[in-house]
Structures are given as C-alpha cells and as structure tokens.
Design a protein around this motif. Structure first.
Motif, PDB file in Angstrom:
ATOM      1  N   ALA A 206       7.909  19.514   5.528  1.00 32.16           N
ATOM      2  CA  ALA A 206       7.770  20.792   6.245  1.00 32.16           C
ATOM      3  C   ALA A 206       6.908  20.660   7.482  1.00 32.16           C
ATOM      4  N   ALA A 207       6.025  19.648   7.519  1.00 31.12           N
ATOM      5  CA  ALA A 207       5.103  19.515   8.647  1.00 31.12           C
ATOM      6  C   ALA A 207       5.689  18.693   9.774  1.00 31.12           C
ATOM      7  N   SER A 208       6.918  18.206   9.624  1.00 34.05           N
ATOM      8  CA  SER A 208       7.465  17.288  10.622  1.00 34.05           C
ATOM      9  C   SER A 208       7.564  17.919  12.001  1.00 34.05           C
ATOM     10  N   ALA A 209       7.818  19.219  12.068  1.00 37.06           N
ATOM     11  CA  ALA A 209       8.008  19.870  13.367  1.00 37.06           C
ATOM     12  C   ALA A 209       6.735  19.893  14.192  1.00 37.06           C
ATOM     13  N   ILE A 210       5.590  19.898  13.549  1.00 43.97           N
ATOM     14  CA  ILE A 210       4.333  20.005  14.292  1.00 43.97           C
ATOM     15  C   ILE A 210       3.469  18.752  14.134  1.00 43.97           C
ATOM     16  N   ALA A 211       3.930  17.795  13.326  1.00 42.43           N
ATOM     17  CA  ALA A 211       3.111  16.611  13.044  1.00 42.43           C
ATOM     18  C   ALA A 211       2.769  15.846  14.324  1.00 42.43           C
ATOM     19  N   SER A 212       3.752  15.679  15.214  1.00 43.43           N
ATOM     20  CA  SER A 212       3.484  14.915  16.437  1.00 43.43           C
ATOM     21  C   SER A 212       2.445  15.609  17.300  1.00 43.43           C
TER      22      SER A 212
ATOM     23  N   LEU B 264       6.991  26.767  -2.507  1.00 42.53           N
ATOM     24  CA  LEU B 264       7.505  28.020  -1.946  1.00 42.53           C
ATOM     25  C   LEU B 264       8.430  27.789  -0.758  1.00 42.53           C
ATOM     26  N   GLY B 265       8.602  26.534  -0.334  1.00 42.98           N
ATOM     27  CA  GLY B 265       9.462  26.245   0.810  1.00 42.98           C
ATOM     28  C   GLY B 265       8.860  26.671   2.130  1.00 42.98           C
ATOM     29  N   ALA B 266       7.543  26.525   2.275  1.00 45.06           N
ATOM     30  CA  ALA B 266       6.867  26.954   3.503  1.00 45.06           C
ATOM     31  C   ALA B 266       7.329  26.120   4.691  1.00 45.06           C
ATOM     32  N   ASP B 267       7.315  26.735   5.887  1.00 44.20           N
ATOM     33  CA  ASP B 267       7.741  26.029   7.090  1.00 44.20           C
ATOM     34  C   ASP B 267       6.592  25.210   7.675  1.00 44.20           C
ATOM     35  N   GLY B 268       6.890  24.491   8.765  1.00 36.57           N
ATOM     36  CA  GLY B 268       5.904  23.597   9.360  1.00 36.57           C
ATOM     37  C   GLY B 268       4.684  24.307   9.891  1.00 36.57           C
ATOM     38  N   ASP B 269       4.865  25.459  10.530  1.00 37.14           N
ATOM     39  CA  ASP B 269       3.719  26.198  11.067  1.00 37.14           C
ATOM     40  C   ASP B 269       2.775  26.624   9.943  1.00 37.14           C
ATOM     41  N   THR B 270       3.347  27.048   8.810  1.00 35.93           N
ATOM     42  CA  THR B 270       2.511  27.489   7.689  1.00 35.93           C
ATOM     43  C   THR B 270       1.718  26.328   7.106  1.00 35.93           C
ATOM     44  N   VAL B 271       2.381  25.187   6.924  1.00 35.92           N
ATOM     45  CA  VAL B 271       1.693  24.007   6.397  1.00 35.92           C
ATOM     46  C   VAL B 271       0.591  23.564   7.353  1.00 35.92           C
ATOM     47  N   ALA B 272       0.891  23.550   8.658  1.00 36.72           N
ATOM     48  CA  ALA B 272      -0.107  23.129   9.638  1.00 36.72           C
ATOM     49  C   ALA B 272      -1.302  24.073   9.650  1.00 36.72           C
ATOM     50  N   ALA B 273      -1.050  25.379   9.537  1.00 36.82           N
ATOM     51  CA  ALA B 273      -2.154  26.344   9.542  1.00 36.82           C
ATOM     52  C   ALA B 273      -3.036  26.173   8.315  1.00 36.82           C
ATOM     53  N   ALA B 274      -2.421  25.914   7.157  1.00 30.54           N
ATOM     54  CA  ALA B 274      -3.213  25.675   5.946  1.00 30.54           C
ATOM     55  C   ALA B 274      -4.049  24.407   6.084  1.00 30.54           C
TER      56      ALA B 274
END
Length: 738
Positions: free
Chosen positions: A20-26, A67-77
């Motif tokens: 889920a974090a792949s979109a913001i990992a870079s 819960l299938g959270a998206d990348g933005d949610t994982v990054a914010a956590a």
C-alpha cells in the motif's frame, strides 16, 4: 536513537516496502536522503527514524493492511510515529500526496479529544466526544488510523502501570470501540471491546472465558467448517448465496447475558452465520435448506420479513443445533435488506451502543443525530471503496462538497460537548446550556478571548458565558437580520420571555418600536384604527403588544398604513343604484410597456416578454416579432439569445422610459427547513415594501425547503435589494430571480 546516514535504515525500508505504501515510498526515500545530505553538510539536520514504539507501529500497519488502507493512509500512520521525519517531509509533499498532510493534522487534532476524555469527571459525555472527533478531522480516513493504533496500544498495554492501563481501556471502551462498531470495522471492533473489558473487568472476563467450550481460534475454525458445509448444501439445492460467519466475542456475550438476564447456556447466538441471497423467495428456500441440514431449536425462529421491526429491519432469524451438538444462529436476508441494515434506518449500531450511552448523558438534538448518521454512512462507503479501485478517489475528495457538516460541536468550560446548528453564536450556546443563562448573558469568551454575541462558533471552540445578576434579554435578539440567534429553539425562548412580561412594559416597548418605524416612514401621526382589522385585533393596545412580542413587525404596520392612505386618495366610485356592492378585487398593475422606448423608431407596439419579465433598471433588448410588435426581453434571456442568434436583423435597441406602477417578478429561495422561516421571509419582504402575490413551498431532501415567491416590486433595484437581504437570512442557502 538512530540518525539517518547514507541510506534509510532497514526498519524504515521494510515498512516502505508494504504494497500500500508503494505510491509514496519513493517520496519518503528522497526526503530521507535529502535529510542525510543536509545533516552531513551542516550537522544540524539529522532526522530521528526510530519510532516511539516499533511494536505498536508494526501492529498499526498490520491492521491498516487488513483494512486495505491506501498509500497515503499508511504513510500518514508511519510519519506520525516518526515526528522528526514528518517535520522534514510534510512541507515538501507533492500535490498528489497533499492528503498525507491532512491525515497527519487529523491525528494531531485527535489528541484534543483524548485530553478531554482524560479530564472528564464522568462517562456521560462520551457521545459528544465521539461527535467532536468526527467533526474536527477533515479527512475521515484518519479514523481507521486511530482505531488501528489504539488496538496496537491495547495489545501491548500489559506492560503499563495499572492506572495508565485502565485509562487506556476506558478511552477504548468510550471512543474507539463505538466508532469501530458504527463503521462496521468488525475486524478491529471485537478485539477492542474484548481488550477493554479484560482490563476494566478482569474477574468477569476470566469467568466468562472459562465458561466457553473452546478458545476463539477453535471457534473460528468451527465457523469455517460450518460455512463450508452450508455452502455445499445450498449449492446442491441451486440456491446462490454469500455466507459469512463469526463467533461471538467475550464482551458481547457478557452484554447479552446482562440484557436477557440468562446464563450462557441459554444463549443460542454464540456462533452465528449470515446468508445473503438475491430475493425473498431465495430467503425462504435457504431457510428450508438450513432446517433440513440441522435441527431447529424450538421457539427460536423469527420472521422479520413478513413482520418487519419498527425500524424496517427485515431478515429471517433461526437457531439450530449444528455439528458437534453446538447451537448456531443463522440470519438470512437479501442483499438489499443487508444494505438497509448496515447503512440505512435499520442500522443496528444505534441500539447496540445503548450500553455505552445509557448512563445519563445529555440528550442529543434530532438534527445532530441526522447529521451524524449521514457522516457514518459516507464513511462506510469510503471504507468499502478501499481495494475496489473505482470511486475511491472521488469519495475521498468529495467530502467537502457531498457531506458538509451542518452541526458544530463546542465545549463548555468543564469540557462537556454541546452540539449546535452551523452558524450558531455564543448566545445560542448560552440558551442551550440553560434558559436563564441565556436571559442573563451579557458577553462571551471563546478560547479565552472576548467576542461579540453575534460571533460565529466553530467545532472545538471552548465557550464561556459572562452573565449579569438579573435576566434582561434584548428585543433586537429576535431580529433575524441582526444575526444574534441561529437556533429556532433559542429564539423561541427569547420570545417566551417577552410574552411573560407585564402588559404595561410590552405596551411601552411596542409603542417605542412602532414610533421609530413610523417616524422613518413619515407616518408618525397616522391613525392606527383603520388598519387594526388587518392584524385581527380590536384595539391599538393589542397591536402594540404584538409588535413588542415580535409577532407583527413594525414595518408591516407602516406598510398597512401606506396602503390605507393610497386607497383613501383614490376612492372607488360605486353605482348610485346600489348602496352595498361586493368589493372588487384589486387589479394587478401590468408592466408599463408603453414606458419602453425603441431607439430611433416611433409608434411601434411594445410588449413585455412573458418568458423573463424584465424590470425597470435591468439591461434589456428588443426583438421585432411578426405580428405582436416589439417584444422586450432581459438582455440575458435564453429565449431572446436563441432568437437573436437565428435572426439578428430583428434585434432592436430599447431603453426604459418613465415608469410608474408595480411589476411582477418571481423569486426562488432555497433554505434549511426551520421554524419561523416563512415568517422571517414575509417580514423582510414587508420591510422592503414589496407585495406578495403568492407563495409556494415544497420540501426537498435532507431537511431542505424551496420557496417560490410571486412578488410585485417597483423595479429591478428594489428586487435586487430584496434578494440580497433574503440571501442573508439564517438558514437561507440561495435567493435568486427565476
């Protein structure tokens, strides 16, 4: 504490490797590398990458993955647990990840609610705190993060001191578990409830756990076996169904035992299955399969399809003796019934939470309840969109336009939460707290700063009311245009105060108010006797009391006097052969088309277009018709623009000449449906000295109303001024010309 070196440390890298974090990992990796370089150059930019608690962060991210959270949610956590990294990354987030900043801000704002809960003297305010939390977070994806983090903290709470552990459990019981229940996040809800129950009632928890015939893992395996067996039986009978199941958790068992006052052996829903089918015949077909497969328990069948509950809940409930002689509850319903039960008026979280809020908390307003239910439904839709791809971004970005909260949640000095309509003032707050507090209100402080009484409050404001010794409301609080009161309930309390005043004081106040208005209109010495019948009173004193109480506006009296003077100046002639004749209805003056001048042309027939009804003062254009002369339209009239585009040679320049009399116009007012709305609109129209020919009202969805007003005005300037004042009335969303 570790510091960024040439590359991200392995712990951070492993978290950034989550799908889920792949979109913001870079983006995060680039920020870490920049911080490393700046730290090496200046020695001051080193960033801590060690979370406060690696175990809590690991469990939080695991729950979000469930819960299938998206990348933005994982990054914010992740960033919330790494404040040093967040401080570095947040200002440089690209536009495509702007939501991460909102999610971080929402997590920080939630700390305000945690603090208020810790300071609360009793449990009666927990519903208000839950509503305040939902009101202050701008991105509702914050809530799953908060739930996941709280569950992680509860799992590791055994190492905390006793008092801190119990405080964490109370917070979970009062705030987090009810929110998980409302949102349908069953994966987290049962564990939050069980852990809170375990820490708050350890003896009861152990006693009920000992009564169960198996541990939760064993009960879950049993449910899977039963589900497979039922699925095979339904397929064999040609019934297409979707089956889900769950074992009842310990806290829920304890609540059911208390509610029914029965021992655990008489509970038949310790294990439950839900069967979803396409239509009602399939419901009864599935019921037949269940009863053929397992023996039903006598007296434990309920047909809520044939006899729905009062909240329109529909389903088939039965209890059977399943494999291994264990009782099992089976619920059978259509997918439409399930949607209604989960999101509609039958949503069961309302009565499931009675154990939380049945402790004497303040009664909530109906408007506040409706607003909360819309928000809960929207949040569930957002959560269901995760993982499906389509529609998720639209839902996440549509909050501001689709679900603008029409309630605000403010705090008393003691931290109690009060819900008010949007646009409420400190005076509304004072009357909500207590009628006498409102009557004695002389000033207010918001977050320690003195504000005027017409100040608009916002969610999270802490309001303190400054009172006088003696109650003394002001009559100008009742004037809607002054903006002192947004709540109809508060306005009614002020009106009731003046109703109870002695007659002499009301007479004096009414006389002063009416004199001011009549002096402005040049009618100070006019006789009031001729207009008494218009207001259904027999004496001048009665009229003055109505003015003092706000039931009749002084401008209405002034307008009635003006109408009377006009009728006296132009008396109607009656035939000599009859002394009594029926009164002729007053003819509606037509727009003075002969006052319109066609530039450069004389002796042309001129008429006002019925499609747009232009008023004197508006930009106009003429169109030469084939048989009816020149038709005068508003310059922006859609019909005129079509005609002009087709035959531009027929367009003629026209001007307003000298105009007299009144002109008809139609206005549309869209507003929140509230008490005294029509009265406020009528009073304002009377203040502008416009005439009302007809009013048509129609209710729309979500408590809205549309008023269509047919008016007589003396020109465009008066209509424009009237629309502007209508638009400023409390609750009015739009006032426009039709």
């Amino acid at each position: 504490m570790t510091f960024v070196q040439a590359a991200p440390p392995p712990g951070i890298e492993s978290w950034l490797a989550l799908p889920a974090a792949s979109a913001i990992a870079s983006t995060l990796r680039d920020a870490l590398r920049r911080a490393a370089l700046e730290g090496g150059a200046g020695g001051e930019a080193a960033v801590s990458t060690e979370p406060v608690s690696p175990a809590i962060l690991r469990d939080t991210l695991a729950s979000l993955a469930l819960l299938g959270a998206d990348g933005d949610t994982v990054a914010a956590a992740l960033l919330f647990e790494l404040p040093g990294l967040a401080q570095k990354v947040e200002p440089t987030l690209p536009p495509r990840h702007a939501a991460v900043a909102a999610l971080l801000e929402g997590q920080r704002a939630a700390n305000q609610v945690w603090t208020l809960h810790a300071q609360a003297a009793g449990p009666g305010n927990t519903e208000g705190l839950r509503r305040l939390l939902l009101a202050i977070v701008r991105d509702l994806r914050v809530v799953p993060i908060l739930l996941a983090r709280q569950l992680a903290r509860m799992r590791h709470a055994t190492t905390l001191p006793e008092e801190e552990r119990r405080g964490l459990a109370r917070l979970t019981r009062d705030i987090h578990a009810p929110l998980a229940n409302r949102l349908g996040i069953w994966q987290l809800k049962w564990e939050l409830e069980d852990l809170a129950f375990r820490y708050l009632e350890p003896d009861t928890y152990r006693r009920i756990a000992a009564l169960l015939d198996d541990k939760r893992a064993g009960r879950e395996r049993y449910i899977e076996q039963v589900k497979a067996q039922l699925d095979e039986a339904l397929r064999a009978q040609g019934v297409a169904a979707e089956i889900a199941g769950r074992p009842k958790h310990i806290y829920s068992i304890w609540k059911k035992m208390r509610k029914k006052d029965v021992p655990i052996g008489e509970l038949y829903d310790l294990r439950a299955m839900r069967v979803l089918v396409d239509d009602i015949p399939a419901c009864y077909a599935a019921l037949g399969v269940v009863h053929a497969l397992w023996a039903p328990v006598p007296g434990e069948f309920d047909d809520y399809i044939a006899r729905p509950k009062h909240n329109d809940y529909r389903s088939l409930h039965t209890a059977v003796v399943g494999p291994e002689g264990k009782t099992l509850e089976v619920q059978i319903r259509t997918r439409e019934m399930h949607q209604l039960a989960e999101l509609g008026v039958a949503a069961h979280w309302r009565y499931k939470e009675q154990a939380y809020d049945g402790r004497g908390g303040p009664q909530r307003s109906a408007a506040g309840n409706a607003a909360l239910e819309r928000k809960i439904e929207w949040m569930r839709r957002l959560l269901e969109a995760h993982g499906e791809g389509e529609g998720e971004a639209a839902l996440a970005g549509g909050f501001d336009t689709e679900l603008v909260e029409d309630r605000i949640y403010v705090l008393t000095p003691a931290g109690e939460v009060v819900d008010l309509p949007r646009g409420a003032t400190p005076l509304d707050f004072a009357y909500h707290v207590h009628t006498m507090v409102g009557h004695r209100c002389r000033g207010a402080k918001v977050d320690g700063r003195i504000v005027p009484l017409d100040h608009k409050l916002h969610s999270g404001d802490r309001v303190e009311i400054l009172t006088a010794k003696e109650p003394e409301p002001r009559r100008d609080w009742l004037v809607a245009a002054n903006g002192f009161l947004a709540s109809p309930r508060a306005r009614e309390k002020v009106r009731s105060w003046f109703h109870r005043l002695d007659r002499e004081r009301n007479l004096q106040a009414g006389r002063e108010m009416l004199d001011r208005e009549l002096r402005r209109m040049g009618l100070l010495h006019a006789e009031l006797q001729p207009v008494l019948a218009k207001f259904n009173v027999a004496a001048v004193d009665e009229l003055l009391v109505l003015v003092a109480l706000g039931d009749v506006g002084p401008h209405q009296v002034g307008r009635a006097l003006q109408d009377h003077e006009r009728s006296q100046a132009r008396p109607e002639e009656a035939p000599a052969t009859s002394t009594l004749m029926p009164r002729q209805p007053r003819r509606v003056p037509k727009a003075a088309a002969e006052g319109v001048t066609v530039v450069g042309v004389d002796n042309l027939l001129v008429q006002i277009a019925r499609c747009c009804h232009p008023l004197p003062g508006e930009p106009i254009s003429g169109y030469l018709t084939r048989a009816r002369g020149v038709s005068v339209h508003r310059a922006d009239c859609a019909a005129f623009l079509r005609l002009a585009a087709a035959q531009p040679q027929r367009v003629l320049p026209v001007d307003w000449g000298r105009q007299g009399g009144l002109h008809e116009a139609t206005a549309v007012v869209d507003a929140v449906d509230r008490r005294h709305l029509l009265k406020d609109v009528s009073n304002l129209i009377a203040q502008e000295d416009a005439h009302v020919l007809a009013i048509h009202s129609e209710a729309s969805r979500h408590g809205r109303m549309r008023l269509r007003l047919r008016l007589r005005v003396d020109g465009y300037e008066q209509l424009s001024r009237l629309l502007a004042r209508l638009d400023s009335l409390p609750g009015v969303e739009q006032a426009r010309r039709e």
